[in-house]
Design a protein around this motif. Structure first.
Motif, short mmCIF file in Angstrom:
data_model
loop_
_atom_site.label_atom_id
_atom_site.label_comp_id
_atom_site.label_asym_id
_atom_site.label_seq_id
_atom_site.Cartn_x
_atom_site.Cartn_y
_atom_site.Cartn_z
N LEU A 145 1.02 -1.10 0.10
CA LEU A 145 0.06 -0.09 0.09
C LEU A 145 0.74 1.16 -0.13
O LEU A 145 0.58 2.30 -0.54
N LEU A 146 1.98 1.30 0.62
CA LEU A 146 2.99 2.45 0.68
C LEU A 146 3.82 2.54 -0.30
O LEU A 146 4.52 3.66 -0.46
N GLU A 147 3.95 1.40 -1.33
CA GLU A 147 4.91 1.53 -2.34
C GLU A 147 4.23 1.71 -3.70
O GLU A 147 3.98 0.58 -4.36
N PRO A 148 3.94 2.74 -4.09
CA PRO A 148 3.02 2.97 -5.30
C PRO A 148 3.83 2.42 -6.75
O PRO A 148 2.99 2.09 -7.64
N SER A 149 5.11 2.53 -6.59
CA SER A 149 5.81 2.02 -7.89
C SER A 149 5.67 0.67 -8.20
O SER A 149 5.71 0.27 -9.33
N LYS A 150 5.12 -0.15 -7.14
CA LYS A 150 4.66 -1.65 -7.49
C LYS A 150 3.75 -1.54 -8.70
O LYS A 150 3.76 -2.55 -9.54
N GLY A 151 2.81 -0.76 -8.69
CA GLY A 151 1.75 -0.60 -9.64
C GLY A 151 2.53 -0.18 -11.16
O GLY A 151 2.03 -0.74 -12.09
N ASP A 152 3.65 0.49 -11.25
CA ASP A 152 4.27 0.77 -12.58
C ASP A 152 4.76 -0.50 -12.99
O ASP A 152 4.51 -0.91 -14.27
N ILE A 153 5.38 -1.25 -12.19
CA ILE A 153 6.04 -2.52 -13.12
C ILE A 153 4.89 -3.78 -13.14
O ILE A 153 4.97 -4.50 -14.10
N LEU A 154 4.00 -3.65 -12.18
CA LEU A 154 2.70 -4.67 -12.45
C LEU A 154 2.07 -4.42 -13.60
O LEU A 154 1.36 -5.48 -14.23
N ASN A 155 1.86 -3.05 -14.09
CA ASN A 155 1.28 -2.85 -15.49
C ASN A 155 2.05 -3.69 -16.49
O ASN A 155 1.08 -3.88 -17.43
N LEU A 156 3.14 -4.13 -16.44
CA LEU A 156 3.54 -5.07 -17.48
C LEU A 156 3.13 -6.38 -17.58
O LEU A 156 2.98 -6.89 -18.47
N PHE A 157 2.45 -6.58 -16.31
CA PHE A 157 2.08 -8.16 -16.31
C PHE A 157 0.50 -8.19 -16.49
O PHE A 157 -0.10 -9.32 -16.55
N VAL A 158 -0.47 -7.24 -16.27
CA VAL A 158 -1.91 -7.12 -16.08
C VAL A 158 -2.32 -6.31 -17.28
O VAL A 158 -2.81 -5.05 -17.07
N PRO A 159 -2.55 -6.64 -18.36
CA PRO A 159 -2.89 -5.78 -19.53
C PRO A 159 -4.41 -5.71 -19.41
O PRO A 159 -4.81 -4.59 -20.21
N ASN A 160 -5.28 -6.49 -18.85
CA ASN A 160 -6.76 -6.15 -18.86
C ASN A 160 -7.29 -5.80 -17.49
O ASN A 160 -8.37 -6.13 -17.32
N ALA A 161 -6.30 -5.25 -16.78
CA ALA A 161 -6.93 -4.81 -15.37
C ALA A 161 -6.14 -3.46 -14.96
O ALA A 161 -5.13 -3.19 -15.59
#
Length: 287
Positions: free
Chosen positions: A30-46
């Motif tokens: 929750l405190l580390e928003p940059s995880k969303g940046d890299i997760l975007n490479l793996f979740v194309p439809n979410a």
């Protein structure tokens, strides 16, 4: 009987510590928003932020549940009541099944994501890099973060940008960059520690929300953009990001699966100890 109570109490302290670990992991996400940046490479439809929040709140819920079960187990060990111990054993069985099912689902999802990752990233780099401003986290931002974090460039290497939509735009505009600035060796030195607990704590308490991958500062931009290999040697990252992001996802998934399996193993010993304690109490009552 005394030793069984001590053993059960010890196992529940371990379960309690495991629950604390899960809570910390959830809070970290929750405190580390940059995880969303890299997760975007793996979740194309979410939506990456929604996925991160779902995972974080799931970990927080699981951690709180484990803490509750651990506290109940300590109470059962101290009281030595058969009814309480039987209830505690039922709670452990339900928790173990949940953890094992979650670990299995996580492993299968990781395998499914990695199976088509290479082709999808290559396609998106060719068509979308520098052109996708509609999503909550554009693919360009995610790839820039990966290049910054892992000191890599492109999917297979720095030549991947040749002929892409981004490269054509650069040629038309007269910029004539060969690679994005995040492919260059940067002045910023935090890239190896991005996402570490100390880095997260620093950003949270010192309000440091700077994202260097959005404003990269190359050590020598001119040398980085030289087309000749010898000219940009030492100023541009050459290795592709595919292997590194794949390894990152595998490590993150393995950590969660291993944590779930370890917790299930500890809880199994708690069930065995509880069963022996119940039998001992019953034998003492029968005498």
């Amino acid at each position: 009987m005394k030793y069984l109570k001590v053993a059960l109490f010890t196992f529940n302290l371990m379960i309690w510590l495991a629950g604390c670990t899960v809570l910390v992991l959830g809070a970290w996400l929750l405190l580390e928003p940059s995880k969303g940046d890299i997760l975007n490479l793996f979740v194309p439809n979410a939506q990456p932020h929604e996925t991160i929040n779902l995972l974080a709140y799931s970990l927080l819920g699981l951690g709180f549940t484990v803490l509750t079960v651990g506290f109940f187990g300590c109470r059962a060990a101290l009281r030595g009541n058969q009814c309480i111990i039987a209830t505690y054993m039922s709670m452990l069985v339900a928790l173990i099944v949940t953890e094992l099912v979650t670990a299995a689902i996580g492993g299968l999802m990781t395998f499914q994501i990695l199976s088509d990752l290479e082709g999808r990233l290559t396609s998106k780099l060719t068509a979308d890099y520098g052109h996708d401003s509609t999503s909550d986290i554009p693919f360009s931002q995610s790839l820039d973060f990966a290049q910054y974090k892992f000191n890599c460039c492109g999917i297979y290497g720095d030549e991947d940008y040749n002929g892409t939509a981004w490269w054509r735009d650069a040629q038309i505009s007269g910029n004539k960059r060969q690679v994005p600035l995040t492919c260059c060796v940067l002045k910023q030195t935090e890239n190896k520690n991005t996402g570490s607990p100390m880095s997260v704590v620093s950003r949270v308490f010192h309000k440091n929300n700077e994202k260097p991958w959005l404003h990269p500062q190359p050590k020598d931009e001119a040398a980085c953009q030289v087309g000749d290999r010898e000219g940009h040697d030492g100023y541009r990252h050459k290795e592709g990001c595919l292997g590194k992001v794949t390894t990152w996802l595998q490590c993150e998934s393995f950590t969660l699966v291993f944590l779930g399996m370890a917790m299930a193993g500890i809880q199994t010993f708690g069930i065995i100890t509880s069963a022996f304690l119940c039998r001992t109490i019953r034998d003492m009552q029968d005498e």
